[in-house]
Every structure is written in structure tokens, then in C-alpha cells.
Design an enzyme around this catalytic site. Structure first.
Site, PDB file in Angstrom:
ATOM      1  N   LYS A  32      29.666  -1.233  18.554  1.00 49.27           N
ATOM      2  CA  LYS A  32      30.931  -1.307  19.295  1.00 49.27           C
ATOM      3  C   LYS A  32      31.908  -2.197  18.552  1.00 49.27           C
ATOM      4  O   LYS A  32      31.565  -3.307  18.127  1.00 49.27           O
ATOM      5  CB  LYS A  32      30.711  -1.866  20.706  1.00 49.27           C
ATOM      6  CG  LYS A  32      32.008  -1.997  21.521  1.00 49.27           C
ATOM      7  CD  LYS A  32      31.745  -2.588  22.891  1.00 49.27           C
ATOM      8  CE  LYS A  32      31.529  -4.086  22.866  1.00 49.27           C
ATOM      9  NZ  LYS A  32      32.814  -4.845  22.620  1.00 49.27           N
ATOM     10  N   ASP A  60      36.155   0.180  21.423  1.00 48.15           N
ATOM     11  CA  ASP A  60      36.370  -0.301  22.798  1.00 48.15           C
ATOM     12  C   ASP A  60      37.759  -0.929  22.885  1.00 48.15           C
ATOM     13  O   ASP A  60      37.911  -2.153  22.826  1.00 48.15           O
ATOM     14  CB  ASP A  60      35.292  -1.315  23.163  1.00 48.15           C
ATOM     15  CG  ASP A  60      35.406  -1.802  24.600  1.00 48.15           C
ATOM     16  OD1 ASP A  60      36.071  -1.126  25.407  1.00 48.15           O
ATOM     17  OD2 ASP A  60      34.820  -2.860  24.904  1.00 48.15           O
ATOM     18  N   LYS A  62      40.309   0.279  25.269  1.00 50.80           N
ATOM     19  CA  LYS A  62      40.845   0.376  26.632  1.00 50.80           C
ATOM     20  C   LYS A  62      42.311   0.835  26.633  1.00 50.80           C
ATOM     21  O   LYS A  62      43.200   0.148  27.140  1.00 50.80           O
ATOM     22  CB  LYS A  62      40.693  -0.959  27.355  1.00 50.80           C
ATOM     23  CG  LYS A  62      39.240  -1.447  27.411  1.00 50.80           C
ATOM     24  CD  LYS A  62      39.126  -2.802  28.062  1.00 50.80           C
ATOM     25  CE  LYS A  62      37.694  -3.300  28.082  1.00 50.80           C
ATOM     26  NZ  LYS A  62      37.169  -3.609  26.719  1.00 50.80           N
ATOM     27  N   ASP A  65      48.713   3.957  28.451  1.00 54.99           N
ATOM     28  CA  ASP A  65      50.122   4.151  28.096  1.00 54.99           C
ATOM     29  C   ASP A  65      50.592   5.426  28.780  1.00 54.99           C
ATOM     30  O   ASP A  65      49.877   6.002  29.611  1.00 54.99           O
ATOM     31  CB  ASP A  65      50.277   4.242  26.574  1.00 54.99           C
ATOM     32  CG  ASP A  65      51.603   3.646  26.087  1.00 54.99           C
ATOM     33  OD1 ASP A  65      52.652   4.068  26.612  1.00 54.99           O
ATOM     34  OD2 ASP A  65      51.568   2.774  25.206  1.00 54.99           O
ATOM     35  N   THR A 115      32.713  -6.331  33.823  1.00 62.09           N
ATOM     36  CA  THR A 115      31.517  -7.022  34.284  1.00 62.09           C
ATOM     37  C   THR A 115      31.737  -8.519  34.490  1.00 62.09           C
ATOM     38  O   THR A 115      30.880  -9.203  35.046  1.00 62.09           O
ATOM     39  CB  THR A 115      30.347  -6.807  33.308  1.00 62.09           C
ATOM     40  OG1 THR A 115      30.780  -7.118  31.977  1.00 62.09           O
ATOM     41  CG2 THR A 115      29.874  -5.367  33.355  1.00 62.09           C
ATOM     42  N   ARG A 206      26.704 -10.833  22.442  1.00 63.98           N
ATOM     43  CA  ARG A 206      26.335 -12.220  22.176  1.00 63.98           C
ATOM     44  C   ARG A 206      24.837 -12.475  22.047  1.00 63.98           C
ATOM     45  O   ARG A 206      24.422 -13.232  21.143  1.00 63.98           O
ATOM     46  CB  ARG A 206      26.961 -13.134  23.244  1.00 63.98           C
ATOM     47  CG  ARG A 206      28.430 -13.406  22.986  1.00 63.98           C
ATOM     48  CD  ARG A 206      29.106 -14.119  24.149  1.00 63.98           C
ATOM     49  NE  ARG A 206      29.387 -13.203  25.252  1.00 63.98           N
ATOM     50  CZ  ARG A 206      30.074 -13.534  26.347  1.00 63.98           C
ATOM     51  NH1 ARG A 206      30.515 -14.782  26.499  1.00 63.98           N
ATOM     52  NH2 ARG A 206      30.308 -12.646  27.283  1.00 63.98           N
TER      53      ARG A 206
END
Length: 233
Positions: A32, A60, A62, A65, A115, A206
Site C-alpha cells: 500500500k 490509498d 482517497k 472531487d 479505523t 506500523r
């Protein structure tokens, strides 16, 4: 199993991102690229290089528009050979994205509720639904828009699967293996539990990229995932 684990390259240096990819080797095939990597680590060109090397890439970003801009933007990402791309899960936005991806191999994902948000955060944002209720609404709208899947927390995966059916992707961030800190995530779940609940892909950043040994961390997560493979392809 490796194809269901998506490692988030949440780093600001392309050299660091490439070091992580090298360290993970063949154990991970899906990456990602979000804001930090896209803008800070030449993420667009990194993504194209990973695709050329046979990896799957999830941008990723998002997108949100006007319809024409989203449709054309999604079409441009489709041309790169990317596997996944996120857009905000508003009905018109998702419908425009579906048009842009039509005929390509790109899976457009509608982002429902982050999340890092809980019911109070959703209320503070002006919605009259709780987090699960808003995710349910966006999942229904995603199915109607004809996109390839949604992004939701693993805690909603079982509910979402009943709404979207067996074929759409349910991509779940907020995955925390045993012993990992939650950080700023609020709606989390372990890898095996998320797959059992109906998730098709797990996003982990992470706990892998910040580990002293990223490869060992990835192998541990894959071991937790083992035996919980879903039918989504």
C-alpha cells in the site's frame, strides 16, 4: 496467504521503502502506498516500479472531487496496472470511480469510516448514525455503485460481508497482531479474527515497517493468518 497481506509503506524515504521491500522478499507481494509515501518518497514512481517487478500495488489516496475529475483520475491510475485505489465512499463519487475503472483490472475501494474513529467521532462529524451504521450505509451504496469493494474496520467485516456478498473485496486496516500497540487505531482486531469475520485483505503498516526485523514481523502475521484464507480473488 501472502496475497491477502498488504504492507503499508508508510515511510517518507524511497530508499527506506525499497529497503523494506527487499527485506520482505517473496513473503509479501502486495504493498500500500498512502499519502506519506506518495508525496514524501516518490510513491507514484515507486508504485510503478513495484508493479513492473511483479508486485501488486494499492494506491490509498482517497480521491474525492467532481465526477469528471474522479473518473479521469481513476482511469489514469488504472493505466498504471495498480491493483487497488481508494475513493471516498459517497455515492456519486463511487459511481464516477466505477466508470473510470471500467474494463481495467483496478479494484476501486470506497473508504467508509476510518479505523481511528469511534461513535463519538462520527457524531462530531455531523452524522446521526453510529460508526457501524454509517459503514453499513456506505457498504450498500458501494455495492449499488458497482465498485470492487470497500475499506472498513475488521469489527464491521462480518456485517459488511452480509451486505456486499462474497465477491467484493473487504480491505481492513486496524489489524494488530498479538502484542502490538494500538497506536491511534480504535476499532481493531487480530489477523486471524479479521479473516474469519469476512475480510479479504488485511492492511498492516506500523507493526511491520517499524519492527526491528520487518521480515520476521510479517512472517508472524502470516502465521496468524494461516488457515483463514477467504474465497475473494
Amino acid at each position: 496467504m501472502a496475497g491477502q497481506l498488504i504492507v503499508g509503506l508508510d515511510v517518507s524515504s524511497r530508499a527506506r521503502a525499497e529497503d523494506i521491500v527487499t527485506a520482505l522478499g517473496d513473503s509479501v507481494s502486495f504493498y500500500k502506498i498512502g499519502y506519506q509515501c506518495f508525496y514524501g518518497a516518490d510513491g507514484f514512481n515507486l508504485g510503478k516500479a513495484l508493479i513492473a517487478a511483479g508486485k501488486q500495488v494499492f494506491f490509498d489516496l482517497k480521491l474525492l472531487d467532481i465526477d469528471n475529475t474522479v473518473e479521469k483520475g481513476v482511469a489514469a491510475f488504472a493505466e498504471t496496472g495498480a491493483a487497488m485505489l481508494t475513493v471516498h465512499a459517497y455515492p456519486k463519487n463511487m459511481a464516477a470511480a466505477a466508470k473510470g475503472a471500467a474494463g481495467s483490472g483496478l479494484t476501486v475501494l470506497g473508504v467508509t469510516v476510518l479505523t481511528s474513529m469511534d461513535d463519538q467521532d462520527v457524531k462530531d462529524a455531523g452524522y446521526e448514525r453510529d460508526a457501524a451504521g454509517l459503514v453499513a450505509l456506505r457498504a450498500q451504496q458501494a455495492r449499488e455503485a458497482g465498485i470492487g469493494g470497500i475499506v472498513a474496520s475488521p469489527q464491521e467485516a462480518e456485517m459488511v460481508r452480509t451486505i456486499v456478498g462474497p465477491k467484493l473485496a473487504i480491505v481492513t486496516p486496524g489489524i494488530r497482531p498479538a502484542g502490538a500497540a494500538r497506536g491511534d487505531q480504535k476499532r481493531v482486531m487480530g489477523p486471524a479474527e479479521a479473516l474469519a469475520a469476512g475480510a479479504s485483505h488485511l492492511v498492516v503498516a506500523r507493526p511491520i515497517v517499524e519492527a526491528a526485523d520487518p521480515a520476521a514481523a510479517a512472517r508472524a502475521i502470516l502465521a496468524e493468518m494461516d488457515g483463514k484464507r477467504t474465497s475473494f480473488a
